[in-house]
Scaffold this motif. Structure first.
Motif, short mmCIF file in Angstrom:
data_model
loop_
_atom_site.label_atom_id
_atom_site.label_comp_id
_atom_site.label_asym_id
_atom_site.label_seq_id
_atom_site.Cartn_x
_atom_site.Cartn_y
_atom_site.Cartn_z
N ILE A 177 0.82 -1.22 0.00
CA ILE A 177 0.00 0.00 0.00
C ILE A 177 0.85 1.27 0.00
O ILE A 177 0.36 2.34 -0.35
CB ILE A 177 -0.99 0.04 1.19
CG1 ILE A 177 -0.25 -0.07 2.53
CG2 ILE A 177 -2.04 -1.02 1.07
CD1 ILE A 177 -0.25 1.21 3.28
N GLY A 178 2.12 1.16 0.38
CA GLY A 178 2.94 2.37 0.40
C GLY A 178 4.40 2.09 0.63
O GLY A 178 4.77 1.05 1.16
N ALA A 179 5.22 3.04 0.22
CA ALA A 179 6.67 2.98 0.44
C ALA A 179 7.15 4.40 0.67
O ALA A 179 6.63 5.34 0.08
CB ALA A 179 7.38 2.37 -0.77
N ALA A 180 8.11 4.56 1.55
CA ALA A 180 8.64 5.88 1.87
C ALA A 180 10.13 5.78 2.10
O ALA A 180 10.64 4.75 2.52
CB ALA A 180 7.95 6.45 3.11
N MET A 181 10.85 6.87 1.83
CA MET A 181 12.28 6.92 2.05
C MET A 181 12.55 7.46 3.46
O MET A 181 11.90 8.41 3.90
CB MET A 181 12.94 7.84 1.03
CG MET A 181 14.40 7.64 0.95
SD MET A 181 14.95 7.08 -0.66
CE MET A 181 14.29 8.27 -1.75
N THR A 182 13.48 6.82 4.17
CA THR A 182 13.83 7.25 5.52
C THR A 182 15.35 7.27 5.67
O THR A 182 16.06 6.74 4.82
CB THR A 182 13.25 6.30 6.58
OG1 THR A 182 13.89 5.04 6.48
CG2 THR A 182 11.76 6.12 6.43
N ASP A 183 15.80 7.86 6.79
CA ASP A 183 17.24 7.87 7.05
C ASP A 183 17.58 7.16 8.36
O ASP A 183 18.68 7.29 8.88
CB ASP A 183 17.79 9.30 7.06
CG ASP A 183 17.19 10.16 8.14
OD1 ASP A 183 16.43 9.63 8.97
OD2 ASP A 183 17.48 11.38 8.15
N GLY A 184 16.62 6.43 8.91
CA GLY A 184 16.87 5.64 10.11
C GLY A 184 16.59 6.35 11.41
O GLY A 184 16.82 5.80 12.47
N SER A 185 16.08 7.58 11.35
CA SER A 185 15.88 8.33 12.59
C SER A 185 14.48 8.91 12.74
O SER A 185 14.30 9.90 13.45
CB SER A 185 16.91 9.47 12.66
OG SER A 185 16.70 10.37 11.59
N HIS A 186 13.49 8.34 12.09
CA HIS A 186 12.14 8.89 12.12
C HIS A 186 11.15 7.91 12.75
O HIS A 186 11.46 6.74 12.98
CB HIS A 186 11.66 9.25 10.71
CG HIS A 186 12.49 10.29 10.05
ND1 HIS A 186 12.72 11.53 10.59
CD2 HIS A 186 13.17 10.28 8.88
CE1 HIS A 186 13.48 12.24 9.79
NE2 HIS A 186 13.78 11.49 8.74
N ASP A 187 9.95 8.40 12.99
CA ASP A 187 8.85 7.55 13.42
C ASP A 187 8.01 7.20 12.20
O ASP A 187 7.89 7.98 11.26
CB ASP A 187 7.96 8.28 14.44
CG ASP A 187 8.58 8.31 15.82
OD1 ASP A 187 9.63 7.66 16.02
OD2 ASP A 187 8.03 8.97 16.70
N VAL A 188 7.42 6.02 12.24
CA VAL A 188 6.56 5.55 11.16
C VAL A 188 5.14 5.43 11.72
O VAL A 188 4.95 4.99 12.86
CB VAL A 188 7.05 4.19 10.62
CG1 VAL A 188 6.09 3.64 9.59
CG2 VAL A 188 8.44 4.34 10.03
N MET A 189 4.16 5.83 10.92
CA MET A 189 2.76 5.73 11.32
C MET A 189 2.00 4.93 10.27
O MET A 189 2.25 5.07 9.08
CB MET A 189 2.14 7.12 11.46
CG MET A 189 2.85 7.98 12.50
SD MET A 189 2.20 9.65 12.57
CE MET A 189 0.65 9.35 13.40
N MET A 190 1.11 4.06 10.76
CA MET A 190 0.25 3.28 9.87
C MET A 190 -1.19 3.52 10.28
O MET A 190 -1.49 3.63 11.47
CB MET A 190 0.60 1.79 9.97
CG MET A 190 1.99 1.46 9.52
SD MET A 190 2.47 -0.25 9.86
CE MET A 190 1.38 -1.15 8.80
N PHE A 191 -2.08 3.59 9.29
CA PHE A 191 -3.49 3.87 9.53
C PHE A 191 -4.34 2.78 8.88
O PHE A 191 -4.08 2.39 7.75
CB PHE A 191 -3.87 5.24 8.94
CG PHE A 191 -3.07 6.36 9.53
CD1 PHE A 191 -3.54 7.08 10.62
CD2 PHE A 191 -1.83 6.70 9.00
CE1 PHE A 191 -2.80 8.11 11.17
CE2 PHE A 191 -1.08 7.74 9.54
CZ PHE A 191 -1.56 8.45 10.63
N SER A 192 -5.36 2.31 9.61
CA SER A 192 -6.23 1.26 9.07
C SER A 192 -7.56 1.86 8.62
O SER A 192 -7.92 2.98 9.00
CB SER A 192 -6.48 0.17 10.11
OG SER A 192 -7.39 0.62 11.09
#
Length: 189
Positions: A107-122
């Motif tokens: 459903i999705g892909a995002a670029m990160t640098d290893g220092s962020h929070d991830v959120m998922m929504f149902s």
């Protein structure tokens, strides 16, 4: 309507992730140039997609760095983090970005640098927020790990990488209701 709006240079690469868990490459200069009012060219005509396969996420990439990651989520709540450098060798037919179970899709892909929070929504209105370092980096053929527990019939519909707690999340329902909530109000789990 417009799904994705990205800013990229001519020699940048665009990684296009499909709902089947595959990734395809496209150089920006390969995208047909058009006028302000032209319709453009359907993206499905640029890749050898299978029946029912469609592009669900697009990421612009300048360089395939080892310190950057691609964070992916599926509709059944699985998440996966892979090094961006794992996607540095393009193939015309695409490659597997994530192995999917029967009935699951990306459903999705995002670029990160290893220092962020991830959120998922149902689709039931539930959300989860967690540190991306809770998910270790995996190879391209890995399935991933559980990111969100879902009840029967529920699906994950959105993935968001929160860069800071000063940001807000705009939530909109299918009936047109919307609200803006600070990221800080979503507790980490």
């Amino acid at each position: 309507w417009i799904d994705y709006l990205i800013v990229a240079n001519t020699h940048d690469t665009i990684l296009c992730f499909s709902n089947a868990g595959r990734v395809y490459w496209l150089k920006v200069y390969e995208v047909p140039q058009g006028s302000r009012t032209s319709r453009g060219r359907p993206i499905i005509n640029m890749f050898p997609l299978e029946d029912g396969e469609k592009i669900t996420a697009i990421l612009p990439v300048k360089e395939f760095e080892d310190e950057k990651y691609v964070f992916m989520a599926t509709s059944l709540g699985t998440v996966k983090k892979s090094r961006l450098s794992d996607f540095s060798r393009p193939m015309k037919r695409g490659i597997i970005a994530v192995n999917l179970d029967e009935g699951d899709f990306l459903i999705g892909a995002a670029m990160t640098d290893g220092s962020h929070d991830v959120m998922m929504f149902s689709d039931s209105g539930k959300a989860v927020r967690f540190d991306e370092n809770d998910v270790r980096a995996m190879g391209r053929n890995a399935r991933g790990v559980r990111g969100m527990n879902l009840e029967e019939g529920q699906r994950v519909i959105a993935l968001l990488v929160a860069e800071s707690e000063q940001q807000s999340v705009l939530t909109a329902t299918e009936n047109g209701f919307g609200k803006r909530t600070p990221v800080a109000e979503y507790t980490r789990h």
